[in-house]
Design an enzyme around this catalytic site. Sequence first.
Site, PDB file in Angstrom:
ATOM      1  N   GLY B 129      35.928  41.259  55.663  1.00  0.00           N
ATOM      2  CA  GLY B 129      37.207  41.863  55.122  1.00  0.00           C
ATOM      3  C   GLY B 129      38.129  40.872  54.190  1.00  0.00           C
ATOM      4  CD  GLU B 247      29.448  37.825  48.977  1.00  0.00           C
ATOM      5  OE1 GLU B 247      30.557  37.313  49.335  1.00  0.00           O
ATOM      6  OE2 GLU B 247      29.365  39.118  48.711  1.00  0.00           O
TER       7      GLU B 247
HETATM    8  C1  LIG Z   1      29.157  48.297  46.702  1.00  0.00           C
HETATM    9  C2  LIG Z   1      30.323  47.278  47.157  1.00  0.00           C
HETATM   10  C3  LIG Z   1      30.504  46.371  48.184  1.00  0.00           C
HETATM   11  C4  LIG Z   1      31.400  45.501  48.520  1.00  0.00           C
HETATM   12  N1  LIG Z   1      31.417  44.906  49.623  1.00  0.00           N
HETATM   13  C5  LIG Z   1      32.613  44.312  49.990  1.00  0.00           C
HETATM   14  C6  LIG Z   1      32.938  43.942  51.263  1.00  0.00           C
HETATM   15  O1  LIG Z   1      31.768  43.785  52.123  1.00  0.00           O
HETATM   16  N2  LIG Z   1      33.731  43.135  51.635  1.00  0.00           N
HETATM   17  C7  LIG Z   1      34.507  42.786  50.759  1.00  0.00           C
HETATM   18  O2  LIG Z   1      35.446  42.186  51.148  1.00  0.00           O
HETATM   19  N3  LIG Z   1      34.536  43.263  49.327  1.00  0.00           N
HETATM   20  C8  LIG Z   1      33.520  44.144  49.282  1.00  0.00           C
HETATM   21  N4  LIG Z   1      33.463  44.533  47.766  1.00  0.00           N
HETATM   22  C9  LIG Z   1      34.513  44.128  47.107  1.00  0.00           C
HETATM   23  C10 LIG Z   1      34.408  43.412  45.856  1.00  0.00           C
HETATM   24  O3  LIG Z   1      34.265  42.218  45.937  1.00  0.00           O
HETATM   25  C11 LIG Z   1      35.324  43.716  44.854  1.00  0.00           C
HETATM   26  O4  LIG Z   1      34.978  45.089  44.270  1.00  0.00           O
HETATM   27  C12 LIG Z   1      35.488  42.901  43.641  1.00  0.00           C
HETATM   28  O5  LIG Z   1      36.009  41.651  44.052  1.00  0.00           O
HETATM   29  C13 LIG Z   1      36.063  43.311  42.355  1.00  0.00           C
HETATM   30  O6  LIG Z   1      37.483  43.573  42.751  1.00  0.00           O
HETATM   31  P1  LIG Z   1      37.959  44.996  42.244  1.00  0.00           P
HETATM   32  O7  LIG Z   1      37.030  46.272  42.678  1.00  0.00           O
HETATM   33  O8  LIG Z   1      39.381  45.139  42.738  1.00  0.00           O
HETATM   34  O9  LIG Z   1      37.985  45.220  40.619  1.00  0.00           O
HETATM   35  P2  LIG Z   1      39.152  44.589  39.611  1.00  0.00           P
HETATM   36  O10 LIG Z   1      39.241  42.980  40.130  1.00  0.00           O
HETATM   37  O11 LIG Z   1      40.345  45.455  39.410  1.00  0.00           O
HETATM   38  O12 LIG Z   1      38.284  44.291  38.525  1.00  0.00           O
HETATM   39  C14 LIG Z   1      37.901  45.658  37.345  1.00  0.00           C
HETATM   40  C15 LIG Z   1      37.452  44.923  36.297  1.00  0.00           C
HETATM   41  O13 LIG Z   1      38.440  44.042  35.567  1.00  0.00           O
HETATM   42  C16 LIG Z   1      37.650  42.944  35.329  1.00  0.00           C
HETATM   43  N5  LIG Z   1      38.648  41.547  35.595  1.00  0.00           N
HETATM   44  C17 LIG Z   1      39.157  41.297  36.758  1.00  0.00           C
HETATM   45  N6  LIG Z   1      39.931  40.146  36.568  1.00  0.00           N
HETATM   46  C18 LIG Z   1      39.609  39.881  35.331  1.00  0.00           C
HETATM   47  C19 LIG Z   1      39.896  38.488  34.513  1.00  0.00           C
HETATM   48  N7  LIG Z   1      40.744  37.718  35.068  1.00  0.00           N
HETATM   49  N8  LIG Z   1      39.115  38.499  33.514  1.00  0.00           N
HETATM   50  C20 LIG Z   1      38.474  39.379  32.891  1.00  0.00           C
HETATM   51  N9  LIG Z   1      38.080  40.477  33.507  1.00  0.00           N
HETATM   52  C21 LIG Z   1      38.585  40.739  34.639  1.00  0.00           C
HETATM   53  C22 LIG Z   1      36.768  42.901  36.367  1.00  0.00           C
HETATM   54  O14 LIG Z   1      35.481  41.889  35.963  1.00  0.00           O
HETATM   55  C23 LIG Z   1      36.331  44.274  36.553  1.00  0.00           C
HETATM   56  O15 LIG Z   1      35.105  44.351  35.470  1.00  0.00           O
HETATM   57  C24 LIG Z   1      32.419  45.347  47.544  1.00  0.00           C
HETATM   58  C25 LIG Z   1      32.441  46.221  46.325  1.00  0.00           C
HETATM   59  C26 LIG Z   1      31.650  47.143  46.189  1.00  0.00           C
HETATM   60  C27 LIG Z   1      31.350  47.751  44.993  1.00  0.00           C
END
Ligand SMILES: Cc1cc2nc3c(=O)[nH]c(=O)nc-3n(C[C@H](O)[C@H](O)[C@H](O)COP(=O)(O)OP(=O)(O)OC[C@H]3O[C@@H](n4cnc5c(N)ncnc54)[C@H](O)[C@@H]3O)c2cc1C
Lengths: 372, 388
Positions: B129, B247
């Site tokens: 989480g 991880e």
């Molecule tokens: C299948 C799956 C399983 C997951 N499992 C877990 C889990 O078990 N537990 C958990 O806690 N989380 C989990 N996650 C969450 C995952 O860690 C996040 O989706 C990830 O950290 C990206 O965050 P976001 O989805 O909010 O995307 P955002 O942060 O909104 O990013 C969207 C896009 O913008 C880009 N971006 C963001 N910031 C920057 C920057 N500073 N510079 C350049 N580009 C940027 C990103 O690279 C991405 O391409 C999971 C996600 C998926 C898809």
Amino acid sequence: MNLEYTEDQVLFRDGAERFLSAEYGAGARARSTGAEDGVDPANRSAFAELGLFALTVPERLGGLGFGPLELAMVLECCGRHRVVEPIAETAIAARALATAFDAPAAQRWLPPILSGEIHATVALLSNADIAEAGDADIVSGAVPLTRGAPGAGLVVLLADTGEGERRAFAVTPGTEGVSVSAKRLLDESRGAMLTLERARIPSENGSLAADSVDQLLDELTLASCWKALGAMRAASGQTARYVQEREQFGRPLARFQAVEHMIAAQSVACEEAEAAALLAALSMDLGPSSRIRAVSAAKNKIGRASDVVAKNAVQAHGGMGVCDELPIAGYFRDLAAFRAMDGSARHLDRYERDVLGSGCFRESAILGTDAP
Amino acid sequence: MNLRLDESQRAFRAEVRDFIAENLPEESRRGQSLLTGVYPEPAISVPWHRKLAGKGWLAPMWPKEFGGTGWTGFERFIFENECALAGAPYVFPLGLRLVGPVIFTFGTQAQKDRFLPRILTDEDYWCQGFSEPGAGSDLASLTTRAVPDGDDYVVNGSKIWQTHAHHANMMFTLVRTGSGDGPKQAGISFLLIPLDTPGVEVRPIVSIGGDHDVNQVFLSDVRVPKSNLVGEVGKGWDYAKFLLRFERAGGFAAARLRASLKRIGRVLESRMAAGIEIHPDARRRIAEVAIDVDVFEMLELKILGPLAAGEDPGPISSILKLRTSQLKQDVAEAGHLALGEDGAIWPTEVESESDALPGDYLNSRAATIFGGAREVQLGLIAREAFRR
Ligand SMILES: Cc1cc2nc3c(=O)[nH]c(=O)nc-3n(C[C@H](O)[C@H](O)[C@H](O)COP(=O)(O)OP(=O)(O)OC[C@H]3O[C@@H](n4cnc5c(N)ncnc54)[C@H](O)[C@@H]3O)c2cc1C
């Protein structure tokens, strides 16, 4: 399994690195690039003295008795310092004499190579036409672009008849029926295409026991991969430094994300290229299918990775990247020559045929195939 | 330097091979072969976990004192290869590879005594989480708050993207315990939440490939004992960075990529047997991807082989994570390519390996998002290059 270099390996490599840093500056290099055949005799003697041509020749024949990995490690230094002389080509020609020929031929040809009196090269003659004529072989065929051929005191021809037969011939300059078309290459070394038209090669300069032909060609590819790795590491290191120094819009280029990602792409490419080079070097003694798989993988992978490094290096340097002021343009040309030469397409084909086609891509590259 | 197996490594390999041949449950093997999601369901993985645990082989990445195997990096490499190539299901990593190392490195004796054995018996099935609707890549901006109240914390907020939360009974979280002044990384703590606590609600999210792998988790006045806070209050960010390195460089992903290539190989074989021609472009692309996997295998071995179990891989983990995620996508895409026009069909039931390839391709797009998105990894890799 063991992934530590031995003390001897590190000592030898560091010796070569120290020599190149101290002695192989722009002036020394220019002596060779300005020479007609691309090799300055004084430079060649210095490399011979360092033991580079003797590196993979067995000790009983006056060599140092190292293997392909040690040669590769030295070639990485050569790549970093943009060594233009045919080091790998000469060293592997010497190794070919030691491994693919009988003792008299080896003893005749090795001394002038090991002393630096002549340089030599190894060339592939595929689909060779070979006929016996008394005390000689009559050989015809075309040799593709081969680095180090101009001015070589000896060319070791690795011939294949297209019907699975492998032969090796030691060819000396002026042999009747051999014409040499010399070229300047992108990295400023010299290469040549050879044409053999009913060339008469005395039997004592031929070898039937040429099981090692494929292995030798792979050793040459391996060496070129490590040389490219040296150029890649140097070019990406210089790029990472440059973007931290150069400022635009009031801050270092390194602080712009688009630039950061170019640097990251270079780092990843270098790590992968090193792994590919290492896998190939360590697969040389694992049996033919492991060797073929790893060498062809390395040539293809390092070709792609070098492209990432070279193009980003130039781009991140702006105008300075496309002029001859800095070594960056030189590294770009070195890597462009590497990509173009030595059968880049041949290696992907070979991988497709021998690894994909046989199904052994389903097994580990390290634990599978014919690994003991 | 050499890649030849010595006597004891050969014997070890044979022992592993024999064990798998005798113990891998058929339904686990089959379930893995039809996998489209990120991890196999517990019904597929847990029977295999039990066999490994019975043999003492479930946690090779842990130090021996906590239930590890005491294997060298090379032995772990051999083990992972044998398991993956025999078609064994992926071991679910959230307890074993993520929270386990945090607990044995930073936890109290009581936490180690309670939680580590329960990971090995699967009595606890963990989910992660960390992410929140407003805190993805910028994880440190998380707002789920834990307020002390007697012997408990009272937790409020929402987490999102929890893989297998619908199967889990435990969730490790990052929560805000600080005042909110100072840098946002300060004031974050690492808290272990039993999911059967009143006030926890888990809602499913369906993936691009049609699978239910991830969830949103709502936390409303959830009371968690203070003894479930790991390490020091306010140091959660440090533990999270430590965990993320595991991880990202969790270990020998090349073996799993190879298992996927093997699946593609079998699909190619059956298509060719049915007289379907494989387009030369597809063959070429598959060859190139296979080359990339060969090379990645060596890269991982070179970096992870010399490490002791539980040893922090360091910043290089970002390069491994980036390439693992890209190769996962490249392999899945090569599999999709192998299907030719049939790749446009979305099977209603996954009954054969070739049915699994379209879903695998779709879901693979998540690989460069979870665990720290590609762009974030590139930034970390660049900063490391500048340090040298
Ligand atoms: C299948 C799956 C399983 C997951 N499992 C877990 C889990 O078990 N537990 C958990 O806690 N989380 C989990 N996650 C969450 C995952 O860690 C996040 O989706 C990830 O950290 C990206 O965050 P976001 O989805 O909010 O995307 P955002 O942060 O909104 O990013 C969207 C896009 O913008 C880009 N971006 C963001 N910031 C920057 C920057 N500073 N510079 C350049 N580009 C940027 C990103 O690279 C991405 O391409 C999971 C996600 C998926 C898809």
